[in-house]
Design a protein around this motif. Sequence first.
Motif, PDB file in Angstrom:
ATOM      1  N   GLU A   1      27.484  20.292  47.534  1.00 36.60           N
ATOM      2  CA  GLU A   1      28.039  21.254  48.502  1.00 36.60           C
ATOM      3  C   GLU A   1      28.209  22.632  47.871  1.00 36.60           C
ATOM      4  O   GLU A   1      27.937  23.650  48.489  1.00 36.60           O
ATOM      5  N   ASP A   2      28.665  22.653  46.615  1.00 38.44           N
ATOM      6  CA  ASP A   2      28.920  23.944  45.957  1.00 38.44           C
ATOM      7  C   ASP A   2      27.623  24.697  45.657  1.00 38.44           C
ATOM      8  O   ASP A   2      27.580  25.919  45.690  1.00 38.44           O
ATOM      9  N   SER A   3      26.555  23.950  45.350  1.00 42.82           N
ATOM     10  CA  SER A   3      25.342  24.678  44.948  1.00 42.82           C
ATOM     11  C   SER A   3      24.357  24.900  46.096  1.00 42.82           C
ATOM     12  O   SER A   3      23.446  25.694  45.970  1.00 42.82           O
ATOM     13  N   GLN A   4      24.589  24.191  47.229  1.00 41.55           N
ATOM     14  CA  GLN A   4      23.632  24.370  48.334  1.00 41.55           C
ATOM     15  C   GLN A   4      24.152  25.239  49.462  1.00 41.55           C
ATOM     16  O   GLN A   4      23.432  25.508  50.409  1.00 41.55           O
ATOM     17  N   ARG A   5      25.422  25.660  49.364  1.00 44.66           N
ATOM     18  CA  ARG A   5      25.940  26.474  50.479  1.00 44.66           C
ATOM     19  C   ARG A   5      25.213  27.824  50.486  1.00 44.66           C
ATOM     20  O   ARG A   5      24.698  28.296  49.463  1.00 44.66           O
ATOM     21  N   GLU A   6      25.256  28.434  51.690  1.00 46.72           N
ATOM     22  CA  GLU A   6      24.489  29.672  51.830  1.00 46.72           C
ATOM     23  C   GLU A   6      25.155  30.860  51.142  1.00 46.72           C
ATOM     24  O   GLU A   6      24.494  31.707  50.560  1.00 46.72           O
TER      25      GLU A   6
ATOM     26  N   VAL B   1      36.093  24.152  52.750  1.00 42.39           N
ATOM     27  CA  VAL B   1      36.529  25.492  53.217  1.00 42.39           C
ATOM     28  C   VAL B   1      35.835  26.589  52.420  1.00 42.39           C
ATOM     29  O   VAL B   1      35.605  27.688  52.924  1.00 42.39           O
ATOM     30  N   SER B   2      35.464  26.265  51.160  1.00 42.31           N
ATOM     31  CA  SER B   2      34.855  27.314  50.334  1.00 42.31           C
ATOM     32  C   SER B   2      33.444  27.664  50.801  1.00 42.31           C
ATOM     33  O   SER B   2      32.863  28.638  50.333  1.00 42.31           O
ATOM     34  N   SER B   3      32.895  26.862  51.731  1.00 45.35           N
ATOM     35  CA  SER B   3      31.553  27.212  52.228  1.00 45.35           C
ATOM     36  C   SER B   3      31.642  28.144  53.440  1.00 45.35           C
ATOM     37  O   SER B   3      30.622  28.602  53.937  1.00 45.35           O
TER      38      SER B   3
ATOM     39  N   GLY C   1      35.616  29.954  37.849  1.00 48.66           N
ATOM     40  CA  GLY C   1      35.220  29.598  39.211  1.00 48.66           C
ATOM     41  C   GLY C   1      33.761  29.231  39.316  1.00 48.66           C
ATOM     42  O   GLY C   1      33.205  28.553  38.441  1.00 48.66           O
ATOM     43  N   ARG C   2      33.148  29.638  40.438  1.00 47.53           N
ATOM     44  CA  ARG C   2      31.737  29.291  40.673  1.00 47.53           C
ATOM     45  C   ARG C   2      30.869  30.540  40.818  1.00 47.53           C
ATOM     46  O   ARG C   2      29.685  30.510  40.543  1.00 47.53           O
ATOM     47  N   ASP C   3      31.500  31.631  41.333  1.00 49.63           N
ATOM     48  CA  ASP C   3      30.709  32.824  41.675  1.00 49.63           C
ATOM     49  C   ASP C   3      31.315  34.088  41.070  1.00 49.63           C
ATOM     50  O   ASP C   3      31.130  35.172  41.603  1.00 49.63           O
ATOM     51  N   ILE C   4      32.061  33.933  39.990  1.00 53.04           N
ATOM     52  CA  ILE C   4      32.738  35.116  39.430  1.00 53.04           C
ATOM     53  C   ILE C   4      31.700  36.108  38.876  1.00 53.04           C
ATOM     54  O   ILE C   4      31.728  37.297  39.195  1.00 53.04           O
TER      55      ILE C   4
ATOM     56  N   ARG D   1      28.716  14.802  45.164  1.00 52.20           N
ATOM     57  CA  ARG D   1      28.818  15.357  46.507  1.00 52.20           C
ATOM     58  C   ARG D   1      29.343  16.796  46.451  1.00 52.20           C
ATOM     59  O   ARG D   1      28.832  17.696  47.114  1.00 52.20           O
ATOM     60  N   ARG D   2      30.364  17.007  45.617  1.00 51.61           N
ATOM     61  CA  ARG D   2      30.924  18.358  45.496  1.00 51.61           C
ATOM     62  C   ARG D   2      29.904  19.312  44.867  1.00 51.61           C
ATOM     63  O   ARG D   2      29.753  20.453  45.291  1.00 51.61           O
ATOM     64  N   ASP D   3      29.194  18.826  43.850  1.00 51.34           N
ATOM     65  CA  ASP D   3      28.160  19.660  43.200  1.00 51.34           C
ATOM     66  C   ASP D   3      27.142  20.124  44.235  1.00 51.34           C
ATOM     67  O   ASP D   3      26.726  21.272  44.256  1.00 51.34           O
TER      68      ASP D   3
ATOM     69  N   ASP E   1      42.770  31.120  38.085  1.00 53.26           N
ATOM     70  CA  ASP E   1      42.044  29.886  38.416  1.00 53.26           C
ATOM     71  C   ASP E   1      41.619  30.002  39.880  1.00 53.26           C
ATOM     72  O   ASP E   1      42.397  29.708  40.791  1.00 53.26           O
ATOM     73  N   THR E   2      40.387  30.478  40.111  1.00 56.06           N
ATOM     74  CA  THR E   2      40.005  30.784  41.497  1.00 56.06           C
ATOM     75  C   THR E   2      39.828  29.517  42.337  1.00 56.06           C
ATOM     76  O   THR E   2      40.043  29.534  43.542  1.00 56.06           O
ATOM     77  N   GLY E   3      39.462  28.404  41.686  1.00 57.80           N
ATOM     78  CA  GLY E   3      39.345  27.137  42.410  1.00 57.80           C
ATOM     79  C   GLY E   3      40.679  26.740  43.011  1.00 57.80           C
ATOM     80  O   GLY E   3      40.750  26.198  44.128  1.00 57.80           O
ATOM     81  N   ALA E   4      41.776  27.034  42.278  1.00 60.43           N
ATOM     82  CA  ALA E   4      43.117  26.678  42.773  1.00 60.43           C
ATOM     83  C   ALA E   4      43.423  27.453  44.057  1.00 60.43           C
ATOM     84  O   ALA E   4      44.131  26.960  44.941  1.00 60.43           O
TER      85      ALA E   4
ATOM     86  N   TYR F   1      41.164  28.391  46.393  1.00 62.02           N
ATOM     87  CA  TYR F   1      40.462  27.679  47.480  1.00 62.02           C
ATOM     88  C   TYR F   1      41.192  26.378  47.819  1.00 62.02           C
ATOM     89  O   TYR F   1      41.284  25.972  48.974  1.00 62.02           O
ATOM     90  N   ARG F   2      41.709  25.725  46.790  1.00 70.40           N
ATOM     91  CA  ARG F   2      42.433  24.468  47.010  1.00 70.40           C
ATOM     92  C   ARG F   2      43.699  24.708  47.838  1.00 70.40           C
ATOM     93  O   ARG F   2      44.083  23.884  48.664  1.00 70.40           O
ATOM     94  N   CYS F   3      44.386  25.830  47.598  1.00 68.31           N
ATOM     95  CA  CYS F   3      45.597  26.141  48.364  1.00 68.31           C
ATOM     96  C   CYS F   3      45.256  26.391  49.837  1.00 68.31           C
ATOM     97  O   CYS F   3      45.994  25.956  50.730  1.00 68.31           O
TER      98      CYS F   3
ATOM     99  N   VAL G   1      36.367  32.592  54.742  1.00 64.57           N
ATOM    100  CA  VAL G   1      37.293  32.272  53.652  1.00 64.57           C
ATOM    101  C   VAL G   1      36.878  33.038  52.387  1.00 64.57           C
ATOM    102  O   VAL G   1      37.699  33.683  51.720  1.00 64.57           O
ATOM    103  N   ARG G   2      35.600  32.996  52.074  1.00 68.90           N
ATOM    104  CA  ARG G   2      35.123  33.645  50.839  1.00 68.90           C
ATOM    105  C   ARG G   2      35.394  35.153  50.881  1.00 68.90           C
ATOM    106  O   ARG G   2      35.853  35.738  49.914  1.00 68.90           O
ATOM    107  N   ASN G   3      35.103  35.763  52.043  1.00 69.82           N
ATOM    108  CA  ASN G   3      35.299  37.212  52.134  1.00 69.82           C
ATOM    109  C   ASN G   3      36.755  37.587  51.931  1.00 69.82           C
ATOM    110  O   ASN G   3      37.081  38.524  51.226  1.00 69.82           O
TER     111      ASN G   3
HETATM  112  O1   DC Z   1      37.205  24.728  40.196  1.00 64.53           O
HETATM  113  P1   DC Z   1      37.769  23.745  41.250  1.00 64.53           P
HETATM  114  O2   DC Z   1      37.179  22.377  41.144  1.00 64.53           O
HETATM  115  O3   DC Z   1      39.258  23.729  41.221  1.00 64.53           O
HETATM  116  O4   DC Z   1      37.310  24.369  42.662  1.00 64.53           O
HETATM  117  C1   DC Z   1      37.649  23.769  43.892  1.00 64.53           C
HETATM  118  C2   DC Z   1      36.572  24.089  44.929  1.00 64.53           C
HETATM  119  O5   DC Z   1      36.587  25.480  45.229  1.00 64.53           O
HETATM  120  C3   DC Z   1      35.152  23.775  44.461  1.00 64.53           C
HETATM  121  O6   DC Z   1      34.642  22.628  45.111  1.00 64.53           O
HETATM  122  C4   DC Z   1      34.322  24.955  44.834  1.00 64.53           C
HETATM  123  C5   DC Z   1      35.276  26.008  45.300  1.00 64.53           C
HETATM  124  N1   DC Z   1      35.208  27.229  44.505  1.00 64.53           N
HETATM  125  C6   DC Z   1      34.327  28.188  44.924  1.00 64.53           C
HETATM  126  O7   DC Z   1      33.585  27.981  45.863  1.00 64.53           O
HETATM  127  N2   DC Z   1      34.283  29.385  44.269  1.00 64.53           N
HETATM  128  C7   DC Z   1      35.068  29.620  43.214  1.00 64.53           C
HETATM  129  N3   DC Z   1      35.018  30.797  42.596  1.00 64.53           N
HETATM  130  C8   DC Z   1      35.955  28.616  42.760  1.00 64.53           C
HETATM  131  C9   DC Z   1      35.984  27.423  43.430  1.00 64.53           C
END
Ligand code: DC
Length: 227
Positions: free
Chosen positions: A185-190, A102-104, A131-134, A181-183, A34-37, A39-41, A108-110
């Motif tokens: 941020e998640d879809s507009q980050r660079e 933090v995920s933007s 996740g979002r970018d797997i 708001r989260r959508d 669960d990659t979102g977890a 980022y959450r940690c 952190v991403r690297n």
């Molecule tokens: O899937 P989630 O809602 O638990 O993810 C939490 C946050 O982490 C979400 O706002 C975007 C980020 N995320 C990401 O940028 N890339 C991923 N692969 C997974 C999550």
Amino acid sequence: MPRPLIVAIDGPAGAGKSTVSKILARRLDFTLVDTGAIYRCVALKARRQGIALDDDARLETLLHGVKVSFRVEEDVNHVFLEGEDVSDEIRTPENSLAASQVSSRPVVRNHLLELQRRLALSATHGAILEGRDIGTVVFPDADVKVFLFANPEIRARRRFEELFQKGTEKPIDQVLDEQNRRDREDSQREVAPLKPAADAVQMDSTELPLSEVVQRIEDLVLSRRRA
Ligand code: DC
């Protein structure tokens, strides 16, 4: 040793990724990441230490010590941050927003890229990463790629009901606002924004029951395995 089969399930919050991934992992005996977890940690640890979510230098130091692990117990995928079960704490609305922030940050991403790959590649049979970018960044060569989405109102309703079952009553409009708001941020980050990989199978769970989504992905995995 051959590489484990990699299944990428991407999509926005509330599309059903977690539910579907958990059932599939159990059915196929695959490792669930669960990659979102993760980022959450990182967000939780930064908040606990009072680190600003855009302070790249301090985030980088923090990342070197972050240890995240998972354990499935009675059907719940528990998340551990340095040995402490933080499964509930990482899912509060405050931490959800912080995770998105933090995920933007590229730093952190690297850093988390390698961790996600390591967790998946150490799987015995196969790994499901949600996740979002797997499918676009973490495993652009994943064996199966799915982009799961649903209309925003349905996703907010699912979240509202989930919160309600946990004893939290929050107006549905507020759930929808936070989700939008989260959508955004998640879809507009660079770096690595949320978007379907060109070769992902797109599934709309607005009308499709999650059991059907599970079946379709399982069929994709089985036919890939036969090939
Ligand atoms: O899937 P989630 O809602 O638990 O993810 C939490 C946050 O982490 C979400 O706002 C975007 C980020 N995320 C990401 O940028 N890339 C991923 N692969 C997974 C999550």
